[in-house]
Write an enzyme that holds these catalytic residues in place. Structure first.
Site, mmCIF file in Angstrom:
data_model
loop_
_atom_site.group_PDB
_atom_site.id
_atom_site.type_symbol
_atom_site.label_atom_id
_atom_site.label_comp_id
_atom_site.label_asym_id
_atom_site.label_seq_id
_atom_site.Cartn_x
_atom_site.Cartn_y
_atom_site.Cartn_z
ATOM 1 N N GLU A 427 5.233 -1.676 0.799
ATOM 2 C CA GLU A 427 4.813 -2.935 1.390
ATOM 3 C C GLU A 427 5.204 -2.932 2.867
ATOM 4 O O GLU A 427 6.335 -2.620 3.215
ATOM 5 C CB GLU A 427 5.527 -4.061 0.628
ATOM 6 C CG GLU A 427 5.505 -5.383 1.289
ATOM 7 C CD GLU A 427 6.678 -6.261 0.829
ATOM 8 O OE1 GLU A 427 7.591 -5.778 0.129
ATOM 9 O OE2 GLU A 427 6.675 -7.428 1.198
ATOM 10 N N ASP A 500 10.226 -4.878 -1.154
ATOM 11 C CA ASP A 500 11.509 -5.496 -0.844
ATOM 12 C C ASP A 500 12.099 -6.180 -2.072
ATOM 13 O O ASP A 500 11.384 -6.595 -2.980
ATOM 14 C CB ASP A 500 11.330 -6.559 0.248
ATOM 15 C CG ASP A 500 11.087 -5.907 1.595
ATOM 16 O OD1 ASP A 500 11.429 -4.716 1.737
ATOM 17 O OD2 ASP A 500 10.554 -6.589 2.494
ATOM 18 N N ASP A 504 8.890 -12.160 -1.946
ATOM 19 C CA ASP A 504 7.608 -11.578 -1.549
ATOM 20 C C ASP A 504 7.411 -10.199 -2.184
ATOM 21 O O ASP A 504 6.317 -9.856 -2.628
ATOM 22 C CB ASP A 504 7.527 -11.433 -0.020
ATOM 23 C CG ASP A 504 7.417 -12.803 0.642
ATOM 24 O OD1 ASP A 504 7.041 -13.761 -0.068
ATOM 25 O OD2 ASP A 504 7.731 -12.905 1.839
#
Ligand code: 0R9
Length: 642
Positions: A427, A500, A504
């Protein structure tokens, strides 16, 4: 399986040896000695009670996981026969528990035996693989007890009391010298027993876990049978037909089917033969699908919903949004396929087809509004399929023109041997940058993703082909998508999602997993999908090597270890990683990517029903269940930054 296939004569019983072969090669009898095999022991015993229920003599089965992982199973059936068997000169209970494959053939007129775990090998195998087993039978006015150790009788059957009740109770402790673990998973057992209760209308099953401080309990009893099952499966979905369509027919091969359509786009058909989940499908599923396609097309034609010029609806159009359970019971089930979960009996296809043809077409004639609502959905599915085909053609043609063109952002590895290659789906661009520099480029590829990912749970196939966020993933993996997906073409043995450790990241992880689950399911089933585990903290001190901690428990333990060496918390610097992007390439390599030191979590599909439920809750339309799920699971996902 053997249990139902062969009738051993008395001579054969005598030549069969004791249970030593089972202890020597346990895997041959219960599949494996992992936690899966361990759970099979319980299923074997419970299945004997279910057989008694199917024969019409037992209404309740109670399972208890006692402290120390002792299993206790009680039924209120007729009780295992206790009289001396003329051929073995042992009591029938003892024979069943000490002679391999003996179960089932001493039972006289007990009707057909249809329950049976994946391996259906019975009580003697459980006995052989247990440190000890006790069986108590209430029958003929008496209470009888017998004890075994590692399959050998240590206290033969004796009468220990009087009673007017009947039933069987089995307690056993799995042998910890045979199993990798003897720690049962309550949820796994609960899910299976709920399933058995759905599949055995009217049977009450209770399970109790007494191991923890708080006792866990489950109580399953469904007068609605499969109707209750599909209602349960659809509880968080928006329904098209309020009441499930129910088809039942007794006879030589009893068939039971329940169907309910929802507004979702996925197809969820679960099939069972003799209460065993036939994950690979087979002849019963084949018959059901064929009939479904025929009946809906015939109805649409005869009611002018499909015009003469229109082509027929295809099976997949008719199955969009369907939730169905198909259950058949047969005397000599033949299981085929890689995992022996595909029903092979060819006569079943026709039986299911003729029954569904008749019952479903009658239902549609009698419920025209339901028929119309379902057909509207099928027709829009067929339009979407046509649009998807065009989009897919476009993607195909594009990739045919630019055969070697992999996604621009993909930093590929040099090896072309899929088994040793890995792709990290990362990401964010900055984390992608660190990963590209930190990786071992011989066999590690990096695919950065950025921006908002599509939620496939809320989109139809035509939106998915050609989606600019998903396309790079599809092309990089290289094995197609949906019905075209071909696991033998994957370009990487490991597909690793690296996001992470915050909300998110969890979101992206779930979106990607939903995509894999709905459109590349074999990738998960085959064990190719992994989650990277980046550290949450770094502890550092001059002259000391950095310590990375992956969980809060990890952090506490490291602090304690350092304190034991005389280093106090105040002397140690702590860095909390907010995102992957904060790590430099070396750190990222060392903590998250180096196969020697990293931890990967493998994504498994042990329970498709549970997985479907989770994805529907997390990614579907209904807000209430999602909030509930997050609230009740928040404690177990410590790494989330909430
Ligand atoms: C707690 C788990 N229950 C069992 O293991 C169990 C086995 C079993 C059974 C019969 C009844 N209840 C049972 N519970 C049974 C009884 C009779 C005929 N068939 C089956 C009868 O009364 O005539 N048995 C399963 C196998 C056998 N009994 C047999 F082979 F010993 F007969």
């Amino acid at each position: 399986m053997e249990k139902y296939e062969h009738e051993y004569g008395a001579e054969q019983i005598q030549v069969l040896e004791g249970l030593d072969p089972v202890r020597k090669r346990p895997g041959m009898y219960i599949g494996s000695t992992s936690v899966r095999g361990l759970h099979h022991l319980v299923y074997e015993i419970v299945d004997n009670g279910v057989d008694e229920a199917l024969a019409g003599y037992c209404t309740e089965i109670n399972i208890v996981i006692e402290k120390g992982n002792i299993i206790s199973v009680t039924d209120n059936g007729r009780g295992i026969p206790v009289e001396i068997h003329p051929k073995t000169k042992l009591s029938t209970v003892e024979t069943v528990y000490t002679v391999l494959h003996a179960g089932g053939k001493f039972g006289g007129d007990s009707g057909y035996k249809v329950a049976g775990g994946l391996h259906g090998v019975g009580a003697s195998v459980v006995n052989a693989l247990s440190e000890w087993t006790e069986v108590t039978v209430k029958r003929d006015g008496g209470i009888y007890a017998i004890k075994f150790e590692r399959g050998k009788t240590i206290e033969p059957l004796k009468k220990i009391g009087e009673t007017k009740e009947t039933g069987t109770k089995v307690r056993f402790l799995a042998d910890n010298t045979i199993f990798e673990t003897t720690d049962y998973n309550y949820e796994t057992l609960e899910t299976r027993f709920r399933e058995i209760a759905f599949l055995t209308k009217g049977l009450k099953i209770t399970i109790e876990d007494q191991r923890g401080e708080e006792v866990k309990k489950g109580d399953f009893h469904f007068e609605g049978g499969l109707i209750s099952f599909v209602e349960f499966l659809n509880k968080n979905k928006e329904k098209i037909n309020k009441k499930p369509i129910y088809i039942e027919k007794d006879g030589e091969i009893p068939v039971e089917i329940a169907i309910q359509y929802t507004t979702s786009y996925s197809e969820n058909i679960y099939s069972f033969a003799n209460n065993i989940s036939t994950v690979e499908g087979g002849t019963h599923l084949e018959g059901f699908k064929r009939s479904l396609t025929k009946v809906f097309n015939d109805y649409a034609r005869s009611h002018n919903i499909l015009k003469e010029k229109d082509s027929n609806l295809q099976g997949e159009d008719i199955r969009e949004g369907i939730t169905a359970v198909v259950s058949v019971k047969l005397r000599e089930a033949q299981f085929e396929g890689q995992t022996k979960t595909k029903l092979g009996n060819s006569e079943v296809t026709g039986v299911v087809m003729s029954m569904v043809n008749e019952a479903l077409s009658t239902f549609l004639e009698e419920n025209p509004n339901v028929a119309k609502a379902i057909l509207e959905k099928c027709i829009s599915a067929s339009r979407a399929r046509e649009a998807a085909r065009k989009a897919r053609e476009l993607v195909r043609r594009k990739s045919a023109l630019e055969t070697t063109t992999l996604p621009g952002k993909l930093a590929d590895c040099s090896s072309k041997v899929a088994e040793e290659c890995e792709v990290y789906i990362v990401e964010g661009d900055s984390a992608g940058g660190s990963a590209k520099q930190g990786r071992d480029r011989r066999y590690q590829a990096i695919l950065p993703l950025w921006g908002k990912m599509l939620n496939v749970e809320k989109a139809r196939a035509d939106k998915i082909y050609g989606n600019d966020k998903l396309n790079p993933v599809i092309i990089a993996i290289g094995a197609g998508i949906g019905a075209d997906f071909d696991i033998t073409k994957i370009r990487y043995g490991k597909v690793i999602i690296m996001a992470d450790a915050d909300v998110d990241g969890a979101h992206i992880r779930t979106l990607l997993l939903t995509f894999f689950f709905r459109y590349m399911r074999p990738l998960i089933e085959n064990g190719n999908v992994f989650l990277a585990q980046p550290p949450l903290y770094k502890l550092s001190k001059k002259g000391m090597e950095d310590i990375y901690c992956y969980t809060d428990d990890d952090l506490e333990n490291s602090y304690k270890e350092l304190e034991e060496k005389g280093i106090s918390r105040e002397q140690i610097g702590i860095q909390r990683y907010k995102g992957l992007g904060e790590m430099n390439p070396e750190q990222l390599w060392e903590t998250t990517m180096n196969p020697e030191t990293r931890t990967l979590v493998k994504v498994t599909m042990d329970d498709a029903i549970k997985a479907d439920e989770t994805f529907t809750i997390l990614m579907g339309d209904e807000v209430g269940p999602r909030r509930e799920f997050i609230e009740s699971n928040a404690k177990s996902v410590k790494n989330l930054d909430v």
